[in-house]
Each structure stands twice: as C-alpha cells, then as structure tokens.
Design an enzyme around this catalytic site. Structure first.
Site, PDB file in Angstrom:
ATOM      1  N   GLY A 184       0.776  -1.234   0.000  1.00 10.35           N
ATOM      2  CA  GLY A 184       0.000   0.000   0.000  1.00 10.35           C
ATOM      3  C   GLY A 184       0.808   1.285   0.000  1.00 10.35           C
ATOM      4  O   GLY A 184       0.339   2.313   0.496  1.00 10.35           O
ATOM      5  N   ASN A 189       1.456   3.038  -2.657  1.00 12.70           N
ATOM      6  CA  ASN A 189       0.715   3.974  -3.525  1.00 12.70           C
ATOM      7  C   ASN A 189      -0.503   4.533  -2.802  1.00 12.70           C
ATOM      8  O   ASN A 189      -0.822   5.716  -2.937  1.00 12.70           O
ATOM      9  CB  ASN A 189       0.302   3.287  -4.830  1.00 12.70           C
ATOM     10  CG  ASN A 189       1.433   3.289  -5.845  1.00 12.70           C
ATOM     11  OD1 ASN A 189       1.775   4.325  -6.393  1.00 12.70           O
ATOM     12  ND2 ASN A 189       2.033   2.126  -6.062  1.00 12.70           N
ATOM     13  N   ARG A 246     -15.094 -15.678 -10.171  1.00 11.28           N
ATOM     14  CA  ARG A 246     -14.526 -14.323 -10.255  1.00 11.28           C
ATOM     15  C   ARG A 246     -15.642 -13.282 -10.228  1.00 11.28           C
ATOM     16  O   ARG A 246     -15.532 -12.246  -9.571  1.00 11.28           O
ATOM     17  CB  ARG A 246     -13.725 -14.216 -11.559  1.00 11.28           C
ATOM     18  CG  ARG A 246     -12.742 -13.085 -11.594  1.00 11.28           C
ATOM     19  CD  ARG A 246     -11.960 -13.082 -12.900  1.00 11.28           C
ATOM     20  NE  ARG A 246     -10.936 -14.101 -12.994  1.00 11.28           N
ATOM     21  CZ  ARG A 246      -9.761 -14.059 -12.378  1.00 11.28           C
ATOM     22  NH1 ARG A 246      -9.451 -13.047 -11.604  1.00 11.28           N
ATOM     23  NH2 ARG A 246      -8.883 -15.022 -12.524  1.00 11.28           N
ATOM     24  N   MET A 297      -3.928  -7.453  -6.723  1.00 12.11           N
ATOM     25  CA  MET A 297      -3.370  -8.558  -7.493  1.00 12.11           C
ATOM     26  C   MET A 297      -4.420  -9.537  -8.029  1.00 12.11           C
ATOM     27  O   MET A 297      -4.121 -10.705  -8.230  1.00 12.11           O
ATOM     28  CB  MET A 297      -2.326  -9.309  -6.641  1.00 12.11           C
ATOM     29  CG  MET A 297      -1.172  -8.444  -6.186  1.00 12.11           C
ATOM     30  SD  MET A 297      -0.328  -7.624  -7.567  1.00 12.11           S
ATOM     31  CE  MET A 297       0.525  -9.010  -8.282  1.00 12.11           C
ATOM     32  N   ARG A 298      -5.626  -9.054  -8.259  1.00 13.73           N
ATOM     33  CA  ARG A 298      -6.656  -9.906  -8.857  1.00 13.73           C
ATOM     34  C   ARG A 298      -7.077  -9.312 -10.199  1.00 13.73           C
ATOM     35  O   ARG A 298      -7.212  -8.088 -10.310  1.00 13.73           O
ATOM     36  CB  ARG A 298      -7.909  -9.983  -7.967  1.00 13.73           C
ATOM     37  CG  ARG A 298      -7.663 -10.448  -6.564  1.00 13.73           C
ATOM     38  CD  ARG A 298      -7.242 -11.886  -6.484  1.00 13.73           C
ATOM     39  NE  ARG A 298      -8.157 -12.814  -7.125  1.00 13.73           N
ATOM     40  CZ  ARG A 298      -7.860 -14.075  -7.410  1.00 13.73           C
ATOM     41  NH1 ARG A 298      -6.661 -14.551  -7.142  1.00 13.73           N
ATOM     42  NH2 ARG A 298      -8.755 -14.864  -7.973  1.00 13.73           N
ATOM     43  N   LEU A 306      -9.738  -8.317 -12.816  1.00 13.20           N
ATOM     44  CA  LEU A 306     -11.152  -7.972 -12.689  1.00 13.20           C
ATOM     45  C   LEU A 306     -11.921  -8.453 -13.926  1.00 13.20           C
ATOM     46  O   LEU A 306     -11.420  -8.379 -15.049  1.00 13.20           O
ATOM     47  CB  LEU A 306     -11.296  -6.461 -12.526  1.00 13.20           C
ATOM     48  CG  LEU A 306     -10.736  -5.943 -11.198  1.00 13.20           C
ATOM     49  CD1 LEU A 306     -10.548  -4.439 -11.238  1.00 13.20           C
ATOM     50  CD2 LEU A 306     -11.625  -6.352 -10.029  1.00 13.20           C
ATOM     51  N   ASN A 314      -5.483   2.192 -12.947  1.00 13.87           N
ATOM     52  CA  ASN A 314      -4.471   1.254 -12.464  1.00 13.87           C
ATOM     53  C   ASN A 314      -3.102   1.878 -12.649  1.00 13.87           C
ATOM     54  O   ASN A 314      -2.921   2.734 -13.515  1.00 13.87           O
ATOM     55  CB  ASN A 314      -4.545  -0.051 -13.268  1.00 13.87           C
ATOM     56  CG  ASN A 314      -3.550  -1.089 -12.751  1.00 13.87           C
ATOM     57  OD1 ASN A 314      -3.401  -1.257 -11.536  1.00 13.87           O
ATOM     58  ND2 ASN A 314      -2.873  -1.764 -13.654  1.00 13.87           N
ATOM     59  N   HIS A 324       0.931   0.707 -13.291  1.00 12.48           N
ATOM     60  CA  HIS A 324       1.721  -0.449 -13.730  1.00 12.48           C
ATOM     61  C   HIS A 324       3.197  -0.040 -13.748  1.00 12.48           C
ATOM     62  O   HIS A 324       3.529   1.031 -14.262  1.00 12.48           O
ATOM     63  CB  HIS A 324       1.254  -0.877 -15.123  1.00 12.48           C
ATOM     64  CG  HIS A 324       1.951  -2.100 -15.612  1.00 12.48           C
ATOM     65  ND1 HIS A 324       1.593  -3.370 -15.217  1.00 12.48           N
ATOM     66  CD2 HIS A 324       3.013  -2.258 -16.447  1.00 12.48           C
ATOM     67  CE1 HIS A 324       2.388  -4.248 -15.790  1.00 12.48           C
ATOM     68  NE2 HIS A 324       3.265  -3.598 -16.549  1.00 12.48           N
ATOM     69  N   GLU A 342       6.011   6.313  -9.195  1.00 12.75           N
ATOM     70  CA  GLU A 342       4.590   5.933  -9.079  1.00 12.75           C
ATOM     71  C   GLU A 342       3.900   6.852  -8.075  1.00 12.75           C
ATOM     72  O   GLU A 342       2.775   7.307  -8.282  1.00 12.75           O
ATOM     73  CB  GLU A 342       4.455   4.479  -8.605  1.00 12.75           C
ATOM     74  CG  GLU A 342       4.934   3.454  -9.603  1.00 12.75           C
ATOM     75  CD  GLU A 342       4.690   2.021  -9.145  1.00 12.75           C
ATOM     76  OE1 GLU A 342       3.727   1.762  -8.411  1.00 12.75           O
ATOM     77  OE2 GLU A 342       5.486   1.139  -9.523  1.00 12.75           O
TER      78      GLU A 342
HETATM   79  C1  GRF Z   1       3.406  -1.238  -7.599  1.00 14.29           C
HETATM   80  O1  GRF Z   1       4.657  -1.547  -8.170  1.00 14.29           O
HETATM   81  C2  GRF Z   1       2.384  -1.073  -8.691  1.00 14.29           C
HETATM   82  O2  GRF Z   1       2.907  -0.543  -9.863  1.00 14.29           O
HETATM   83  C3  GRF Z   1       1.930  -2.482  -8.915  1.00 14.29           C
HETATM   84  O3  GRF Z   1       1.916  -3.069  -7.644  1.00 14.29           O
HETATM   85  C4  GRF Z   1       2.835  -2.397  -6.792  1.00 14.29           C
HETATM   86  C5  GRF Z   1       2.060  -1.931  -5.602  1.00 14.29           C
HETATM   87  O4  GRF Z   1       2.860  -1.420  -4.601  1.00 14.29           O
HETATM   88  N1  GRF Z   1       0.649  -2.476  -9.581  1.00 14.29           N
HETATM   89  P1  GRF Z   1       2.192  -0.790  -3.289  1.00 14.29           P
HETATM   90  O5  GRF Z   1       1.306  -1.875  -2.675  1.00 14.29           O
HETATM   91  O6  GRF Z   1       1.428   0.414  -3.698  1.00 14.29           O
HETATM   92  O7  GRF Z   1       3.371  -0.483  -2.408  1.00 14.29           O
END
Ligand code: GRF
Length: 220
Positions: free
Chosen positions: A15, A17, A68, A93-94, A96, A110, A112, A177
């Site tokens: 978490g 981000n 799902r 990590m799922r 959708l 999202n 990436h 990010e």
């Molecule tokens: C990040 O690298 C993001 O780009 C990817 O998953 C990671 C999430 O990191 N989708 P965090 O949980 O926000 O630390």
C-alpha cells in the site's frame, strides 16, 4: 464548488501507492476523499495505513467466492454502497472481470510499473532488467477489459542502470509511481481527462515540457 472525487482503493499488499494518495490528500495536492479501502488479503499492510488515517476498510477474501464474477459483485456492492465514483487499483493482485469493468466505465485507474504497452503482466521489473532496455518507468491508465491495455493517462520514465537489480529498479520506479498516481487522480477530478477512442486527451497538455531522453548519453 467542484465536488471532491470519492475514491475506492483496492489493494492486496504494502500500500505505498495508497499512502502516496493519502499524503497528497492531506497535503492538499489532491482534492479527493477515500471512502473505502478494500483488500482481498486480511494481512495487507495497506489496511494498517488506511486505519492509521481513519479510512474505512473492508477485507473480501477472493477464496471464499465461487467465481470471479461473484467476488467482483461483492466489490461492486461495497463500492456502490460507499458512493465511490473512481476506483483506484493500487497493487491489487486480482484480475477484474468484464462485470466489474462495466460497472465503472472509464472510472477505474491502475498503475503499472513499466512503460506500457511494454512489459505488461507480472514480474515486470525483473523482465525489464533481464531484457536490457535503457529506460523503464510507470504508467497510470484507465482499465478496460484487456489486462494492462487501457488508455494511458500519465507516464514517468526512469533510466535503467547497468548494475540494476529487480529490487533497485523497482525502488526507482516506485518513487515515480508515488508522484504520478495522485496527479492522475487530480486531473480526473478537475475534469481534464477525455477518453477519445483508445486515447486519453488531457486538457492543457501542450508540448512545451516534453523532453527527449537518451541513455547512455551522446557525449562522454
Ligand atoms: C506497484 O509496483 C504497482 O505498480 C503495482 O503493484 C505495486 C504496488 O505497490 N501495480 P504498493 O502496494 O502500492 O506499495
């Protein structure tokens, strides 16, 4: 007065981000409110981050849903009950289903850790280092029904150094990010994102600050 954007943030892990978005809201760089943080894992550290800031949390264990779509419907119900306008995937990590994507058309973002459409999917920083490209970065995009293929909103570019490892490159990318995700959400909130076919047009985006990057440099 412009209404604050109501966010629902989906996570599975650390978490960071999410934290960057919380920090941007608290520092008034982002005019939004996080209505709920939902994790598919009860041990996700991001849940602790949310609780530390008084943000409601929910855990929906995907293993308890038969399909799902059933899992996604639980998420949809939670997000709608909290009047979420924009869904933020932050290390969720799922995959959708179309059911979920159609419930929030052009209202799912999202992030990436690569310059899409290069290196979609999983373990992308490792693949990036192994491939030997000179630049990588991160991409915030809208989510459509194809994984990692939705219209791009904003990208940040970082150099890849000869001695980079998956870990060192991931850290450099993650730093960016945290800068671009709150910005993308703020652009949404200001009504500056317009989806035109497969592109997002950003109001006020000229060419003045676009830069050419060359690595290794031409001189030296
Ligand atoms: C990040 O690298 C993001 O780009 C990817 O998953 C990671 C999430 O990191 N989708 P965090 O949980 O926000 O630390």
């Amino acid at each position: 007065m412009v209404q604050k954007v109501h966010l629902g943030v989906l996570i599975s892990g650390g978490g960071t981000n999410l934290q960057a978005i919380i920090d941007a809201i608290e520092q008034k760089r982002l005019d939004a409110t996080i209505r709920v943080v939902v994790s598919n894992r009860g041990d996700a550290n991001g849940l602790v981050r949310a609780k530390n800031h008084g943000i409601p949390t929910e855990v929906v264990d995907h293993r308890k849903s038969p399909t799902r779509e059933a899992f996604d419907q639980v998420l949809i119900d939670i997000l709608n009950a909290r009047q979420v306008e924009l869904v933020i995937l932050a290390g969720f990590m799922r995959l959708l289903s179309p059911l979920f994507v159609r419930a929030f058309p052009n209202r799912i973002m999202n992030i990436h850790p690569a310059l899409l459409p290069a290196f979609p999917g999983l373990h992308v920083q490792r693949k990036t280092v192994e491939y030997g490209v000179r630049f990588s970065g991160c991409t915030v995009h809208l989510v459509n029904e194809e994984c990692d293929q939705g219209p791009v909103i904003i990208q940040a570019v970082v150099p890849v150094f000869p001695d980079d490892t998956e870990k060192s490159l991931s850290a450099r990318i993650l730093n960016e990010e945290h800068r671009i995700y709150p910005r993308a959400i703020q652009l949404y909130g200001e009504g500056r994102l317009h989806v035109m076919g497969r592109k997002v047009v950003v109001d006020g985006m000229g060419k003045e600050e676009g830069q050419v990057l060359i690595w290794p440099p031409l001189k030296g």
